[in-house]
Write a protein that holds these residues in place. Structure first.
Motif, PDB file in Angstrom:
ATOM      1  N   ARG A 128      -4.526 -17.058  -8.770  1.00 38.46           N
ATOM      2  CA  ARG A 128      -3.655 -16.423  -9.753  1.00 38.46           C
ATOM      3  C   ARG A 128      -2.507 -15.640  -9.124  1.00 38.46           C
ATOM      4  O   ARG A 128      -1.468 -15.470  -9.743  1.00 38.46           O
ATOM      5  N   VAL A 129      -2.748 -15.103  -7.945  1.00 42.77           N
ATOM      6  CA  VAL A 129      -1.768 -14.225  -7.303  1.00 42.77           C
ATOM      7  C   VAL A 129      -1.374 -14.823  -5.956  1.00 42.77           C
ATOM      8  O   VAL A 129      -2.234 -15.055  -5.101  1.00 42.77           O
ATOM      9  N   ALA A 130      -0.098 -15.043  -5.774  1.00 45.72           N
ATOM     10  CA  ALA A 130       0.408 -15.604  -4.512  1.00 45.72           C
ATOM     11  C   ALA A 130       0.161 -14.622  -3.365  1.00 45.72           C
ATOM     12  O   ALA A 130       0.109 -13.399  -3.584  1.00 45.72           O
ATOM     13  N   PRO A 131       0.008 -15.120  -2.126  1.00 44.93           N
ATOM     14  CA  PRO A 131      -0.262 -14.230  -0.991  1.00 44.93           C
ATOM     15  C   PRO A 131       0.748 -13.095  -0.842  1.00 44.93           C
ATOM     16  O   PRO A 131       0.364 -11.953  -0.590  1.00 44.93           O
ATOM     17  N   GLN A 132       2.057 -13.371  -1.000  1.00 35.61           N
ATOM     18  CA  GLN A 132       3.041 -12.301  -0.849  1.00 35.61           C
ATOM     19  C   GLN A 132       2.887 -11.253  -1.950  1.00 35.61           C
ATOM     20  O   GLN A 132       3.130 -10.064  -1.716  1.00 35.61           O
ATOM     21  N   ASP A 133       2.429 -11.675  -3.143  1.00 34.58           N
ATOM     22  CA  ASP A 133       2.182 -10.711  -4.214  1.00 34.58           C
ATOM     23  C   ASP A 133       0.916  -9.901  -3.954  1.00 34.58           C
ATOM     24  O   ASP A 133       0.826  -8.738  -4.350  1.00 34.58           O
ATOM     25  N   ARG A 134      -0.063 -10.491  -3.278  1.00 32.63           N
ATOM     26  CA  ARG A 134      -1.266  -9.731  -2.907  1.00 32.63           C
ATOM     27  C   ARG A 134      -0.894  -8.595  -1.971  1.00 32.63           C
ATOM     28  O   ARG A 134      -1.369  -7.468  -2.112  1.00 32.63           O
ATOM     29  N   TRP A 135      -0.011  -8.890  -1.003  1.00 34.52           N
ATOM     30  CA  TRP A 135       0.432  -7.835  -0.092  1.00 34.52           C
ATOM     31  C   TRP A 135       1.233  -6.770  -0.837  1.00 34.52           C
ATOM     32  O   TRP A 135       1.140  -5.583  -0.544  1.00 34.52           O
ATOM     33  N   ALA A 136       2.007  -7.195  -1.818  1.00 34.77           N
ATOM     34  CA  ALA A 136       2.773  -6.226  -2.621  1.00 34.77           C
ATOM     35  C   ALA A 136       1.818  -5.322  -3.399  1.00 34.77           C
ATOM     36  O   ALA A 136       2.034  -4.099  -3.477  1.00 34.77           O
ATOM     37  N   ILE A 137       0.750  -5.889  -3.941  1.00 34.42           N
ATOM     38  CA  ILE A 137      -0.248  -5.076  -4.651  1.00 34.42           C
ATOM     39  C   ILE A 137      -0.922  -4.101  -3.703  1.00 34.42           C
ATOM     40  O   ILE A 137      -1.121  -2.928  -4.030  1.00 34.42           O
ATOM     41  N   VAL A 138      -1.260  -4.566  -2.503  1.00 37.84           N
ATOM     42  CA  VAL A 138      -1.882  -3.678  -1.508  1.00 37.84           C
ATOM     43  C   VAL A 138      -0.938  -2.521  -1.183  1.00 37.84           C
ATOM     44  O   VAL A 138      -1.361  -1.358  -1.122  1.00 37.84           O
ATOM     45  N   ALA A 139       0.335  -2.799  -0.985  1.00 35.39           N
ATOM     46  CA  ALA A 139       1.305  -1.740  -0.689  1.00 35.39           C
ATOM     47  C   ALA A 139       1.379  -0.751  -1.850  1.00 35.39           C
ATOM     48  O   ALA A 139       1.431   0.469  -1.641  1.00 35.39           O
ATOM     49  N   TYR A 140       1.355  -1.260  -3.078  1.00 29.39           N
ATOM     50  CA  TYR A 140       1.407  -0.364  -4.232  1.00 29.39           C
ATOM     51  C   TYR A 140       0.130   0.474  -4.345  1.00 29.39           C
ATOM     52  O   TYR A 140       0.188   1.662  -4.662  1.00 29.39           O
ATOM     53  N   ILE A 141      -1.027  -0.125  -4.050  1.00 31.57           N
ATOM     54  CA  ILE A 141      -2.284   0.635  -4.080  1.00 31.57           C
ATOM     55  C   ILE A 141      -2.217   1.774  -3.067  1.00 31.57           C
ATOM     56  O   ILE A 141      -2.634   2.905  -3.353  1.00 31.57           O
ATOM     57  N   ARG A 142      -1.672   1.505  -1.884  1.00 26.69           N
ATOM     58  CA  ARG A 142      -1.529   2.565  -0.868  1.00 26.69           C
ATOM     59  C   ARG A 142      -0.620   3.686  -1.378  1.00 26.69           C
ATOM     60  O   ARG A 142      -0.907   4.865  -1.199  1.00 26.69           O
ATOM     61  N   ALA A 143       0.479   3.330  -2.030  1.00 28.69           N
ATOM     62  CA  ALA A 143       1.376   4.341  -2.582  1.00 28.69           C
ATOM     63  C   ALA A 143       0.667   5.124  -3.689  1.00 28.69           C
ATOM     64  O   ALA A 143       0.808   6.349  -3.790  1.00 28.69           O
ATOM     65  N   LEU A 144      -0.113   4.431  -4.495  1.00 29.90           N
ATOM     66  CA  LEU A 144      -0.881   5.075  -5.563  1.00 29.90           C
ATOM     67  C   LEU A 144      -1.899   6.049  -4.984  1.00 29.90           C
ATOM     68  O   LEU A 144      -2.057   7.173  -5.477  1.00 29.90           O
ATOM     69  N   GLN A 145      -2.566   5.633  -3.920  1.00 34.93           N
ATOM     70  CA  GLN A 145      -3.542   6.506  -3.271  1.00 34.93           C
ATOM     71  C   GLN A 145      -2.870   7.770  -2.730  1.00 34.93           C
ATOM     72  O   GLN A 145      -3.373   8.866  -2.890  1.00 34.93           O
ATOM     73  N   ARG A 146      -1.711   7.606  -2.116  1.00 36.38           N
ATOM     74  CA  ARG A 146      -1.006   8.768  -1.570  1.00 36.38           C
ATOM     75  C   ARG A 146      -0.495   9.696  -2.675  1.00 36.38           C
ATOM     76  O   ARG A 146      -0.506  10.905  -2.531  1.00 36.38           O
ATOM     77  N   SER A 147      -0.080   9.104  -3.786  1.00 33.44           N
ATOM     78  CA  SER A 147       0.449   9.933  -4.871  1.00 33.44           C
ATOM     79  C   SER A 147      -0.640  10.744  -5.570  1.00 33.44           C
ATOM     80  O   SER A 147      -0.354  11.799  -6.117  1.00 33.44           O
ATOM     81  N   GLN A 148      -1.860  10.275  -5.550  1.00 37.26           N
ATOM     82  CA  GLN A 148      -2.949  10.969  -6.237  1.00 37.26           C
ATOM     83  C   GLN A 148      -3.768  11.860  -5.314  1.00 37.26           C
ATOM     84  O   GLN A 148      -4.634  12.591  -5.780  1.00 37.26           O
ATOM     85  N   ASN A 149      -3.527  11.800  -4.028  1.00 34.60           N
ATOM     86  CA  ASN A 149      -4.298  12.581  -3.065  1.00 34.60           C
ATOM     87  C   ASN A 149      -3.389  13.388  -2.153  1.00 34.60           C
ATOM     88  O   ASN A 149      -3.508  13.354  -0.936  1.00 34.60           O
ATOM     89  N   VAL A 150      -2.468  14.110  -2.763  1.00 32.91           N
ATOM     90  CA  VAL A 150      -1.528  14.913  -2.000  1.00 32.91           C
ATOM     91  C   VAL A 150      -2.204  16.206  -1.561  1.00 32.91           C
ATOM     92  O   VAL A 150      -2.834  16.897  -2.360  1.00 32.91           O
ATOM     93  N   LEU A 151      -2.079  16.505  -0.291  1.00 31.44           N
ATOM     94  CA  LEU A 151      -2.646  17.759   0.227  1.00 31.44           C
ATOM     95  C   LEU A 151      -1.623  18.878   0.074  1.00 31.44           C
ATOM     96  O   LEU A 151      -0.426  18.660   0.259  1.00 31.44           O
ATOM     97  N   PRO A 152      -2.083  20.087  -0.245  1.00 31.37           N
ATOM     98  CA  PRO A 152      -1.132  21.209  -0.400  1.00 31.37           C
ATOM     99  C   PRO A 152      -0.487  21.616   0.898  1.00 31.37           C
ATOM    100  O   PRO A 152      -0.894  21.393   1.958  1.00 31.37           O
TER     101      PRO A 152
END
Length: 152
Positions: A128-152
């Motif tokens: 369903r998801v092309a390899p380059q789109d899988r990498w794009a999703i992984v990059a977005y998940i990493r950005a999502l993780q960083r946005s929700q786990n910001v240290l003070p």
């Protein structure tokens, strides 16, 4: 008897002369295969042993990842990646949150492999998801993780 006659009349009133319908009588052989749409994901029954390396993270890659994440991932993982998507709210088993330590420290290749092969109740998205789109999703998940786990 009258009811049967009425039903028979109703059924027969929908019929017309089938022999006068237009027909396509072109029996000429096809020349080559049918064209493949540009957005089709190529199916490879034997996945490559060495996956393509992760592309550099750019704004365009993150935007594509966000778009693909919203299409394929939010039903289960939710917009924030906390695992409380709409499918889960309807009784499907909850996936782990992307914000747990195990997934925050997992290498990007692990996330790519899970998207490709599936894990637990998550099925494979390789078809369903092309390899380059899988990498794009992984990059977005990493950005999502960083946005929700910001240290003070």
């Amino acid at each position: 008897m009258r009811l049967a006659l009425l039903v028979l009349l109703a059924v027969l009133s929908g019929c017309d002369e089938m022999t006068v319908q237009p027909k396509q009588l072109d029996y000429s052989p096809q020349v080559g295969p049918a064209p493949v749409p540009s957005d089709t994901v190529e199916f490879d029954p034997e996945p490559a042993r060495e996956p393509a390396p992760a592309p550099p993270v750019t704004a365009a890659l993150l935007e594509r990842g966000q778009e693909r994440y919203r299409i394929y991932c939010t039903p289960c993982h939710a917009e924030l990646g906390d695992g409380h998507g709409m499918i889960v709210q309807r009784g499907f088993p909850a996936p782990p949150s992307f914000h747990i330590e195990r997934l925050r420290t997992a290498p990007p290749q692990y996330l790519y492999d899970v998207i490709t092969q599936g894990r637990g109740v998550m099925y494979s998205f390789a078809d369903r998801v092309a390899p380059q789109d899988r990498w794009a999703i992984v990059a977005y998940i990493r950005a999502l993780q960083r946005s929700q786990n910001v240290l003070p």
